[in-house]
Scaffold this motif. Structure first.
Motif, mmCIF file in Angstrom:
data_model
loop_
_atom_site.group_PDB
_atom_site.id
_atom_site.type_symbol
_atom_site.label_atom_id
_atom_site.label_comp_id
_atom_site.label_asym_id
_atom_site.label_seq_id
_atom_site.Cartn_x
_atom_site.Cartn_y
_atom_site.Cartn_z
ATOM 1 N N GLU A 48 -8.459 -1.101 -9.488
ATOM 2 C CA GLU A 48 -8.374 -2.481 -9.961
ATOM 3 C C GLU A 48 -7.389 -3.343 -9.168
ATOM 4 O OE1 GLU A 48 -6.916 -5.890 -11.951
ATOM 5 O OE2 GLU A 48 -5.756 -4.032 -11.820
ATOM 6 N N PRO A 49 -6.179 -2.856 -8.839
ATOM 7 C CA PRO A 49 -5.249 -3.712 -8.092
ATOM 8 C C PRO A 49 -5.817 -4.219 -6.760
ATOM 9 C CG PRO A 49 -4.085 -1.826 -8.975
ATOM 10 C CD PRO A 49 -5.540 -1.572 -9.205
ATOM 11 N N TYR A 50 -6.657 -3.400 -6.104
ATOM 12 C CA TYR A 50 -7.177 -3.775 -4.790
ATOM 13 C C TYR A 50 -8.256 -4.847 -4.880
ATOM 14 C CZ TYR A 50 -4.472 0.053 -2.922
ATOM 15 O OH TYR A 50 -3.412 0.854 -2.562
ATOM 16 N N ALA A 51 -8.685 -5.175 -6.102
ATOM 17 C CA ALA A 51 -9.665 -6.243 -6.295
ATOM 18 C C ALA A 51 -8.996 -7.560 -6.679
ATOM 19 C CB ALA A 51 -10.668 -5.837 -7.378
ATOM 20 N N ARG A 52 -7.667 -7.567 -6.805
ATOM 21 C CA ARG A 52 -6.961 -8.780 -7.216
ATOM 22 C C ARG A 52 -6.833 -9.772 -6.051
ATOM 23 N NH1 ARG A 52 -2.021 -7.002 -11.283
ATOM 24 N NH2 ARG A 52 -3.189 -5.415 -12.453
ATOM 25 N N ALA A 53 -6.812 -11.035 -6.392
ATOM 26 C CA ALA A 53 -6.649 -12.079 -5.383
ATOM 27 C C ALA A 53 -5.266 -11.975 -4.738
ATOM 28 C CB ALA A 53 -6.825 -13.461 -6.027
ATOM 29 N N GLY A 54 -5.216 -12.048 -3.425
ATOM 30 C CA GLY A 54 -3.949 -11.998 -2.712
ATOM 31 C C GLY A 54 -3.393 -10.622 -2.484
ATOM 32 N N PHE A 55 -4.103 -9.586 -2.952
ATOM 33 C CA PHE A 55 -3.619 -8.218 -2.775
ATOM 34 C C PHE A 55 -3.930 -7.738 -1.354
ATOM 35 C CE2 PHE A 55 -3.410 -3.653 -3.152
ATOM 36 C CZ PHE A 55 -2.421 -3.421 -4.098
ATOM 37 N N THR A 56 -2.918 -7.297 -0.634
ATOM 38 C CA THR A 56 -3.106 -6.785 0.725
ATOM 39 C C THR A 56 -2.477 -5.400 0.819
ATOM 40 O OG1 THR A 56 -1.055 -7.851 1.473
ATOM 41 C CG2 THR A 56 -3.114 -9.076 1.779
ATOM 42 N N ALA A 176 2.584 -9.316 -3.463
ATOM 43 C CA ALA A 176 3.667 -10.046 -2.786
ATOM 44 C C ALA A 176 3.745 -9.552 -1.347
ATOM 45 C CB ALA A 176 4.993 -9.813 -3.497
ATOM 46 N N ARG A 177 3.331 -10.360 -0.417
ATOM 47 C CA ARG A 177 3.297 -9.959 0.987
ATOM 48 C C ARG A 177 4.696 -10.055 1.590
ATOM 49 N NH1 ARG A 177 -0.358 -9.008 4.940
ATOM 50 N NH2 ARG A 177 0.118 -9.661 7.072
ATOM 51 N N SER A 178 5.183 -8.943 2.125
ATOM 52 C CA SER A 178 6.518 -8.903 2.708
ATOM 53 C C SER A 178 6.570 -9.670 4.029
ATOM 54 C CB SER A 178 6.935 -7.451 2.945
ATOM 55 O OG SER A 178 8.120 -7.395 3.714
ATOM 56 N N PRO A 179 7.659 -10.427 4.266
ATOM 57 C CA PRO A 179 7.804 -11.120 5.560
ATOM 58 C C PRO A 179 7.826 -10.147 6.739
ATOM 59 C CG PRO A 179 9.396 -11.950 3.954
ATOM 60 C CD PRO A 179 8.756 -10.751 3.348
ATOM 61 N N LEU A 180 8.252 -8.888 6.498
ATOM 62 C CA LEU A 180 8.295 -7.897 7.575
ATOM 63 C C LEU A 180 6.910 -7.619 8.135
ATOM 64 C CD1 LEU A 180 10.832 -5.297 6.112
ATOM 65 C CD2 LEU A 180 11.237 -6.934 7.959
ATOM 66 N N LEU A 181 5.863 -7.714 7.281
ATOM 67 C CA LEU A 181 4.503 -7.467 7.742
ATOM 68 C C LEU A 181 4.047 -8.511 8.751
ATOM 69 C CD1 LEU A 181 2.773 -6.428 4.390
ATOM 70 C CD2 LEU A 181 3.290 -4.954 6.338
ATOM 71 N N ARG A 182 4.639 -9.702 8.688
ATOM 72 C CA ARG A 182 4.259 -10.755 9.628
ATOM 73 C C ARG A 182 5.000 -10.632 10.954
ATOM 74 N NH1 ARG A 182 5.406 -13.823 4.791
ATOM 75 N NH2 ARG A 182 3.499 -14.378 3.686
ATOM 76 N N VAL A 183 6.138 -9.927 10.939
ATOM 77 C CA VAL A 183 7.001 -9.858 12.122
ATOM 78 C C VAL A 183 6.829 -8.552 12.887
ATOM 79 C CG1 VAL A 183 9.389 -9.910 12.932
ATOM 80 C CG2 VAL A 183 8.691 -11.380 11.030
ATOM 81 N N LEU A 184 6.813 -7.432 12.165
ATOM 82 C CA LEU A 184 6.782 -6.118 12.805
ATOM 83 C C LEU A 184 5.350 -5.651 13.043
ATOM 84 C CD1 LEU A 184 9.582 -4.365 10.714
ATOM 85 C CD2 LEU A 184 9.780 -5.328 13.015
ATOM 86 N N PRO A 185 5.090 -4.968 14.167
ATOM 87 C CA PRO A 185 3.735 -4.459 14.442
ATOM 88 C C PRO A 185 3.378 -3.317 13.503
ATOM 89 C CG PRO A 185 5.288 -3.657 16.089
ATOM 90 C CD PRO A 185 6.044 -4.644 15.252
ATOM 91 N N LYS A 186 2.079 -3.068 13.364
ATOM 92 C CA LYS A 186 1.624 -2.018 12.438
ATOM 93 C C LYS A 186 2.123 -0.644 12.841
ATOM 94 C CE LYS A 186 -2.485 -4.064 10.343
ATOM 95 N NZ LYS A 186 -3.949 -3.923 10.111
ATOM 96 N N TRP A 187 2.227 -0.384 14.173
ATOM 97 C CA TRP A 187 2.661 0.941 14.591
ATOM 98 C C TRP A 187 4.051 1.247 14.069
ATOM 99 C CZ3 TRP A 187 7.196 1.064 17.096
ATOM 100 C CH2 TRP A 187 7.559 -0.003 17.913
ATOM 101 N N TYR A 188 4.881 0.233 13.839
ATOM 102 C CA TYR A 188 6.225 0.478 13.326
ATOM 103 C C TYR A 188 6.157 1.040 11.904
ATOM 104 C CZ TYR A 188 11.049 -0.121 11.923
ATOM 105 O OH TYR A 188 12.307 0.122 11.467
ATOM 106 N N PHE A 189 5.284 0.464 11.083
ATOM 107 C CA PHE A 189 5.146 0.961 9.709
ATOM 108 C C PHE A 189 4.500 2.345 9.697
ATOM 109 C CE2 PHE A 189 5.247 -3.670 9.362
ATOM 110 C CZ PHE A 189 6.232 -3.834 8.408
#
Length: 376
Positions: A48-56, A176-189
């Motif tokens: 259910e959470p993955y069907a919510r608006a704004g959920f990433t 709640a989208r973290s600002p880190l996701l916009r700055v850091l590349p995916k390989w870092y996570f």
């Protein structure tokens, strides 16, 4: 093959490739493996959470050198997180270790569900749900400081890859989208997620060996505490009820060990881990030509297109910077004036530093993490 059959003969059924129904649901590909019953889309897991608006969400994939039941048990054990993963996921802290409370709300043949919370924060209640045989979710809903309802969900899809091996798809998502996701590349996570599993890998793979060697139920090997191990005991008791449907299992009170235990790759620990982690998994001295489940390169990078592309890209950049640095240094030797020598030597130093930085990124993506313990 048809050319070798007699005229008019049919291709034998056991020589034909099997077809399986495949469905994509909420970003996960599911396969209906039963040839006896028709596919039933209603049985697809729905989160259910993955069907919510704004959920990433951010997904990573890992191959791990221990049985998938041990993997599931580890993932549903919140008590170990602040100790084992101190400062790794930006939330876990050793000083936050505390008693936990559990409330089992549901038990069925397909799993169990309930709430758990920390003694110091009883208002933050996590909902944990295990759906046999491979799905585990942990969801936390709360109201932030601005009065907005937020949801965080961790989803773990655990697939057996053989005796003593498992594949794991991890999905961490939030409204709640973290600002880190916009700055850091995916390989870092991704490399940070690898750290988490490397911190547990040594004792989990050794636990796999202990279970196979001792051949006794888990209650005779481990002391389960009500203040921390409720889900672990609940899972092994579910094994007692449903284990007969599996090729082998280790339950809380009953077991059905494999007749011939597979050789389990022991994850390195201590000094051995430090030495093995110092060598690259691919390229250069210490090159490995065979898959090694204790190496991050083979556990994650070979399965992750994004990280493979990043390794190839930074490796190519490293080589290019090395060549350019050598050219700049050679030009500095041949330069006629001091000013040009200084400029070219400075450029060579910058290019060499860039090459080193690219190599560090490749090492960060592919090399095992070794914990340096600290005292409180």
């Amino acid at each position: 093959m048809r050319m070798q059959l007699p005229e008019g003969a049919k291709i034998p059924r056991n020589a034909c490739a099997r077809n399986y129904e495949v469905r994509d649901s909420q970003g996960v590909v599911w396969v209906w493996m039963s040839p006896a019953t028709p596919p039933d889309a209603k049985k697809l897991p729905w989160f259910e959470p993955y069907a919510r608006a704004g959920f990433t969400d951010l997904s990573t994939v890992h191959e791990l050198p221990y049985d998938h039941s041990i993997l599931l048990e580890n993932l549903m054990d919140p008590a170990h997180v602040p100790i084992s993963h101190d400062r790794t996921d930006w939330t876990a802290k050793r000083e936050d270790a505390q008693p936990l409370a559990f409330e089992v709300a549901e038990r069925t043949a397909r799993g169990f569900a309930g709430h758990w919370w920390r003694e110091r924060a009883p208002h933050l209640r996590n909902l944990l749900r295990f759906e046999a045989p491979c799905v585990l979710t942990n969801t936390l809903e709360f109201v932030d400081k601005d009065g907005r309802e937020q949801c965080f969900s961790a989803q773990f899809l655990c697939r057996p890859a053989g005796q003593g091996k498992s594949m794991l798809l991890v999905r961490f998502g939030s409204t709640a989208r973290s600002p880190l996701l916009r700055v850091l590349p995916k390989w870092y996570f991704h490399q940070n997620a690898c750290k988490v599993f490397e911190q547990d890998m040594g004792f989990l793979s050794s636990q796999n060996e202990v279970l196979l060697r001792e051949k006794v139920p888990t209650k005779e090997l481990y002391l389960n505490l009500r203040s921390s191990d409720t889900w672990v005991a609940e899972y092994r008791r579910w094994m007692d009820r449903a284990g007969h449907g599996m090729p082998y299992y280790f339950g809380h009170s009953t077991i059905s060990p494999p007749p011939v235990p597979a050789v389990v790759e022991q994850a390195p620990a201590g000094a051995a881990a430090g030495i093995s982690a110092s060598f690259p998994a691919k390229g250069g001295f210490g090159t490995q030509h065979a898959p090694n489940p204790t190496s991050r390169y083979f556990r994650h990078v070979v399965h992750c297109k994004g990280c493979r592309d990043s390794v190839n890209r930074y490796t190519a950049l490293k080589k290019a910077f090395v060549v350019l640095a050598a050219v700049a240094a050679a030009a500095a030797v041949l330069a006629a004036t001091r000013q040009w020598k200084a400029v070219l030597l400075g450029a060579a130093a910058v290019l060499a530093a860039a090459s080193y930085a690219c190599g560090s990124v490749v090492s960060l993506i592919t090399t095992n993490f070794i914990r340096t313990h600290r005292r409180l």
